[in-house]
Design an enzyme around this catalytic site. Structure first.
Site, mmCIF file in Angstrom:
data_model
loop_
_atom_site.group_PDB
_atom_site.id
_atom_site.type_symbol
_atom_site.label_atom_id
_atom_site.label_comp_id
_atom_site.label_asym_id
_atom_site.label_seq_id
_atom_site.Cartn_x
_atom_site.Cartn_y
_atom_site.Cartn_z
ATOM 1 N N TYR B 15 0.831 -1.205 0.000
ATOM 2 C CA TYR B 15 0.000 0.000 0.000
ATOM 3 C C TYR B 15 0.867 1.256 0.000
ATOM 4 C CZ TYR B 15 -3.360 3.534 1.401
ATOM 5 O OH TYR B 15 -4.121 4.681 1.446
ATOM 6 N N ASP B 39 -10.903 9.169 4.671
ATOM 7 C CA ASP B 39 -9.575 9.804 4.606
ATOM 8 C C ASP B 39 -9.743 11.271 4.289
ATOM 9 O OD1 ASP B 39 -6.977 10.620 4.107
ATOM 10 O OD2 ASP B 39 -6.465 8.861 2.924
#
Lengths: 124, 124
Positions: B15, B39
């Site tokens: 990631y 986020d």
């Protein structure tokens, strides 16, 4: 209104300091009455001041130093990386968990989850 | 059976690397089909591959370097502190969020929440 970032920062600072040098009662006072503690994540969740106090009680007799390494605050929640050095039998045991805390509007902790594994304990 | 710590560590490494140099499709492939992304924490939750792909698409055209600073794994979940340096117009914008990820048994991310605030962005 959600607790302000400044308020959350102050509570996290208090928490890290009290884990090092405070009493279980002082730590419990940072928590809401029906708060939950999962430490480490994956173990049983403790709920309420009595159960949380039992969890922190063993810290009182230990010689520990703590320091905050990093802290991020967002949306009335915090995650922070901190270090706990425990000295016993001439050795130093260093654990540096990353904790997640959720706060109520008054800045009391309603949920804490501590991320660490046995492999994260360093003995020196 | 829950994803192993080794598997989770590999996905987090992927990631962080892909946020720096990967495509949105490569990042989305790390997520379960109905995964959620928040986020930063406190903003709207995106759900599913299409919405998550839209979120990461702008990264593709940016010049970014990323590195993992710390990682803790417990109970099939991970929290990790990482750094993203974005270079644009002769300046470097450094953000170092702490992300929380939950994984399914195959090691796909089912939920990601990123903790950072505007005050955490450093321009140099």
């Amino acid at each position: 209104m959600a607790a302000s970032p400044d308020r959350i920062r102050a509570v996290v600072d208090d928490y890290v300091r009290l884990v090092g040098t405070g009493t279980a009662d002082e730590i419990v006072a940072l928590y809401a009455e029906d708060a939950t503690v999962e430490d480490p994540v994956g173990t049983d969740v403790r709920r309420g001041h009595a159960a949380i106090g039992e969890f922190y009680a063993p810290l009182e007799s230990m010689e520990q130093e703590t320091r905050l390494l990093s802290l991020r605050i967002a949306g009335g929640e915090a995650v922070f990386h901190f270090e706990i050095v425990t000295r016993a039998d001439g050795a130093a045991f260093t654990l540096s968990p990353i904790d997640h805390m959720v706060f109520d509007d008054d800045g009391r902790v309603t949920a804490m989850r501590a991320f660490w594994g046995e492999g994260d304990l360093v003995v020196s």
